[in-house]
Design an enzyme around this catalytic site. Structure first.
Site, PDB file in Angstrom:
ATOM      1  N   CYS A   2       0.849  -1.179   0.000  1.00  0.00           N
ATOM      2  CA  CYS A   2       0.000   0.000   0.000  1.00  0.00           C
ATOM      3  C   CYS A   2       0.893   1.240   0.000  1.00  0.00           C
ATOM      4  CB  CYS A   2      -0.875   0.024   1.235  1.00  0.00           C
ATOM      5  SG  CYS A   2      -1.773  -1.513   1.475  1.00  0.00           S
ATOM      6  N   ARG A  27       1.969   1.583  -6.154  1.00  0.00           N
ATOM      7  CA  ARG A  27       2.124   0.535  -5.132  1.00  0.00           C
ATOM      8  C   ARG A  27       0.823  -0.223  -4.877  1.00  0.00           C
ATOM      9  NH1 ARG A  27       6.633   1.308  -1.835  1.00  0.00           N
ATOM     10  NH2 ARG A  27       5.651   0.196  -0.139  1.00  0.00           N
ATOM     11  N   TRP A  74      -3.618  -1.806  -1.650  1.00  0.00           N
ATOM     12  CA  TRP A  74      -3.406  -2.973  -2.510  1.00  0.00           C
ATOM     13  C   TRP A  74      -3.755  -4.123  -1.578  1.00  0.00           C
ATOM     14  CZ3 TRP A  74      -1.309  -4.269  -7.374  1.00  0.00           C
ATOM     15  CH2 TRP A  74      -0.743  -5.528  -7.491  1.00  0.00           C
ATOM     16  N   ASN A 100       0.448  -0.004   6.329  1.00  0.00           N
ATOM     17  CA  ASN A 100       0.989  -0.745   5.193  1.00  0.00           C
ATOM     18  C   ASN A 100       1.712  -1.951   5.784  1.00  0.00           C
ATOM     19  OD1 ASN A 100       2.232  -1.636   2.882  1.00  0.00           O
ATOM     20  ND2 ASN A 100       3.658   0.070   2.732  1.00  0.00           N
ATOM     21  N   GLY A 101       1.419  -3.156   5.287  1.00  0.00           N
ATOM     22  CA  GLY A 101       2.055  -4.364   5.814  1.00  0.00           C
ATOM     23  C   GLY A 101       1.009  -5.409   6.145  1.00  0.00           C
ATOM     24  N   GLU A 475      13.610 -20.188 -18.319  1.00  0.00           N
ATOM     25  CA  GLU A 475      13.370 -18.801 -17.909  1.00  0.00           C
ATOM     26  C   GLU A 475      14.605 -17.934 -18.176  1.00  0.00           C
ATOM     27  OE1 GLU A 475      10.999 -16.993 -17.322  1.00  0.00           O
ATOM     28  OE2 GLU A 475      11.763 -15.313 -16.169  1.00  0.00           O
ATOM     29  N   LYS A 479      14.573 -14.605 -20.527  1.00  0.00           N
ATOM     30  CA  LYS A 479      15.016 -13.267 -20.079  1.00  0.00           C
ATOM     31  C   LYS A 479      16.037 -12.704 -21.042  1.00  0.00           C
ATOM     32  CE  LYS A 479      12.606 -12.421 -17.962  1.00  0.00           C
ATOM     33  NZ  LYS A 479      11.495 -12.964 -17.286  1.00  0.00           N
ATOM     34  N   GLU A 482      14.411 -11.758 -24.530  1.00  0.00           N
ATOM     35  CA  GLU A 482      13.428 -10.667 -24.594  1.00  0.00           C
ATOM     36  C   GLU A 482      14.031  -9.289 -24.346  1.00  0.00           C
ATOM     37  OE1 GLU A 482      10.164 -10.707 -21.763  1.00  0.00           O
ATOM     38  OE2 GLU A 482      11.424 -11.684 -20.285  1.00  0.00           O
ATOM     39  N   HIS A 498      21.215 -35.249 -29.308  1.00  0.00           N
ATOM     40  CA  HIS A 498      20.198 -35.670 -30.285  1.00  0.00           C
ATOM     41  C   HIS A 498      19.948 -34.600 -31.343  1.00  0.00           C
ATOM     42  CE1 HIS A 498      19.420 -39.293 -28.065  1.00  0.00           C
ATOM     43  NE2 HIS A 498      19.344 -38.569 -26.959  1.00  0.00           N
ATOM     44  N   LYS A 595       3.318  -5.293 -21.310  1.00  0.00           N
ATOM     45  CA  LYS A 595       3.346  -5.860 -19.952  1.00  0.00           C
ATOM     46  C   LYS A 595       2.210  -6.843 -19.744  1.00  0.00           C
ATOM     47  CE  LYS A 595       4.949  -6.473 -15.913  1.00  0.00           C
ATOM     48  NZ  LYS A 595       6.057  -7.425 -15.927  1.00  0.00           N
TER      49      LYS A 595
END
Ligand code: F6R
Length: 600
Positions: A2, A27, A74, A100-101, A475, A479, A482, A498, A595
């Site tokens: 938050c 946030r 959030w 916040n938390g 992955e 990265k 991209e 192979h 995104k």
């Protein structure tokens, strides 16, 4: 994640509170609110949705107060709604706070307060704090706050305001950011530097277990035991644009460095000694499932591969991972005994959403693993678990990936425990060390920059690994391609001979991951086959492996193999990052990518 703002000064509080909230909206943004002191009483205005909704609502109030607090939310506990929005008030509306938390022990505290006759308006953990303040208040807000801080567990940045003591705001911090600014006309507090930079560059960084009393022309710092302390004023050297990136050159680097914190946040409250607790799933009868699907796209799919591997090992249930765009057109075998898990950072990816709807149509039980609260996938699934990565701004996913891994491992262990399977308790204990290990690996960044120099002028790179390490190299390759546009392919190490080994020639670069003890030696011999054909190798392994003649070897800490997939993500991200920087690519906004992929 938050956002908090607070103002105690000589001018109207509202302009500062609102400009700060708009800078903090990144946030979290499912609701927002402010409380100001107006003629000896507290006025709280809050509402669901974006900050613009609050701005509109505020037009019908006359707000003159020179002291106030604000919040954008959030949500972590309780859906986005008016009642769950901050600030929260006690019943008499004499105390208000923003938080916040996550208050981990809020259920126990709420039980105690309910017995004392307190009633609760919201489903949030934060409201417990304001009710506790009310409970302990005996004419001294500072003393009541000290008592509350002794009771609450978890993470918090708190700003507290009371009409009974109208000259001050009390703030306190543990494990959530809180910065105090010394402006010309006020002392102010915010969750992040951008929110106060227009007013001042002179700040105090509040540390964990510290608190402060803000008055319009005075500030005093204390420990959580109430002992007065002194703090240094620091001048922020950068401007607003740079501040949003927290001093980092790019959002991607900032997000890479946020990983120790967001991994911790994602685990918070979910590990209880030897047990994983995912209360959101308590109503599911896991005995009913005959098979499990993991469905996702891109990076989230790579995280799913790891989750699927761990779940299958622990439960011996058949587990199938599928890319969402394949799942939806491949007539998957779904029925009411199927558990289908959909992983998505944005919660809006069109293919993943369509796959979820298909699974629901055939009566599967569906769980979403999402990062964006209130997103379509999180709302449409039967159950949802949130990663607590906070908003990810760079297009290339980093912190969302590692928090997905953590949450999927927790989920696999949770399901295994619900099915009364034997689980490795040592692994559960090791989870709490992950943030520190990630922190340590980040300190080796110059080494990864050196590795990147090997890739800078190449067209192609090869990634190899086996078992869980294969998911990691998939992955790593994604990265690299991209953001740096170096074409990269990931292979199961045993498959090289192979076909792909035909590509290896003098100067090829192979990035190998050998972290799974039972097969690492096999990967090491595959590496030798590439060296024999002229490849330069970057090896990520542990000291348990016997490594011969590999110049660029990075040793990861020796922890449970399953957890290595989280740690190894860091060098792979940084190698890709520095390669892109060396090539002067636009790291945060790679070409052709968005995104959130809301089209098929
Ligand atoms: C790669 C990346 C993408 C996303 C994919 C799914 O760095 O970010 O591959 O992982 O588009 O997105 P979400 O997780 O939002 O469903």
């Amino acid at each position: 994640m938050c956002g908090i703002t607070a103002y105690c000064g000589q001018n109207k509080a509202l302009p500062f509170l609102m400009q700060g909230l708009s800078k903090l909206e990144y946030r979290g943004y499912d609701s927002a609110g402010v409380t100001t002191l107006e003629d000896h009483h507290l006025l709280t205005v809050k509402c669901k949705g974006r900050l613009t909704n609050l701005e509109e609502k505020l037009l019908s109030y006359k707000i003159e107060g020179t002291i106030g607090i604000g919040h954008t939310r959030w949500a972590t506990h309780g859906i986005p709604s008016h009642l769950n929005s901050h600030p929260h008030n006690n019943k008499d509306e004499t105390i208000a706070l923003v938080h916040n938390g996550i208050i981990e022990n809020y259920r126990e505290l709420k039980e105690e307060l309910l017995k004392e006759g307190y009633t609760f308006q919201s489903e949030t953990d934060s409201e417990v704090v304001v009710q506790l303040l009310d409970h302990y208040y005996q004419g001294d807000l500072f003393k009541a706050t000290l008592k509350v801080l002794q009771k609450i567990e978890g993470s918090y940045a708190l700003c507290i305001l009371s009409s009974l003591e109208p000259d001050k705001i009390i703030v306190a911090k543990k494990d959530s950011p809180l910065i105090i600014g010394k402006a010309q006309d006020a002392y102010v507090a915010t969750s992040d530097i951008p929110a106060l930079l227009e007013y001042t560059k002179d700040v105090y960084f509040l540390d964990d277990y510290e608190m402060a009393i803000l008055q319009k022309d005075h500030i005093q710092f204390y420990t959580h035991e109430g002992v007065p302390i002194k703090k240094e004023l620091t001048t922020i050297p950068y401007d607003l644009e740079a501040a949003k990136k927290d001093g980092y050159d790019t959002f991607m680097l900032k997000e890479i460095y946020e990983q120790p914190h967001v991994i911790q946040e994602t685990m918070r409250g979910r590990i209880n000694h030897d047990h994983i607790s995912l209360d959101e799933l308590k109503d599911i009868d896991f005995q009913q499932f005959h098979k499990v699907y993991f469905v996702a796209c891109g990076t989230a799919y790579h995280a799913s591969l790891c989750g699927a591997h761990v779940l299958e090992k622990l439960t011996r249930l058949p587990v199938i991972s599928m890319v969402a765009s394949e799942f939806r057109y491949n007539d998957p075998l779904i029925d009411e005994n199927t558990l289908a898990i959909f992983v998505s950072q944005s919660g809006e990816t069109a293919d993943t959403l369509a796959a979820l709807r298909l699974a629901k149509k055939y009566h599967a039980t569906t769980i979403a693993i999402a990062n964006v609260l209130g997103s379509t996938i999180s709302r449409d699934a039967d159950y949802v678990l949130y990663t607590c990565a906070g908003p990810e701004i760079a297009v290339a996913s980093t912190k969302a990936y590692t928090t997905q891994l953590i949450l999927l491992i927790l989920l696999a262990y949770y399901i295994a425990q619900r099915l009364n399977k034997n689980v490795d308790l040592q692994l559960i204990h090791q989870l709490s060390h992950i943030p520190q290990y990630v922190e340590d690996i980040l300190k080796d960044h110059t080494l990864f920059k050196e590795y990147a120099k090997l890739l800078e002028n190449l067209h192609d790179a090869y990634f190899i690994g086996r078992g869980l390490d294969y998911a990691s190299v998939l992955e790593g390759a994604l990265k690299l391609k991209e953001i740096s546009y170096v074409h990269a392919d990931a292979y199961v190490a045993g498959e090289l001979k192979h076909g792909p080994i035909a590509l290896i020639e003098n100067g090829s670069v192979v990035i190998a991951v050998a972290l799974q003890p039972h097969i690492a030696a096999k990967t090491l011999s595959n590496i030798q086959e590439t060296i024999a054909r002229g490849a330069k190798v970057i090896l990520l392994t542990t000291h348990n492996q016997e490594v011969k003649n590999i110049e660029n070897t990075y040793y990861l800490p020796d922890i449970a193999p399953v957890l290595q997939s989280i740690l190894v993500a860091i060098p792979l991200q940084l190698i890709a990052y520095y390669t892109a920087c060396l090539k002067k690519c636009d790291v945060d906004k790679p070409r052709n990518l968005a995104k959130s992929v809301t089209v098929e």
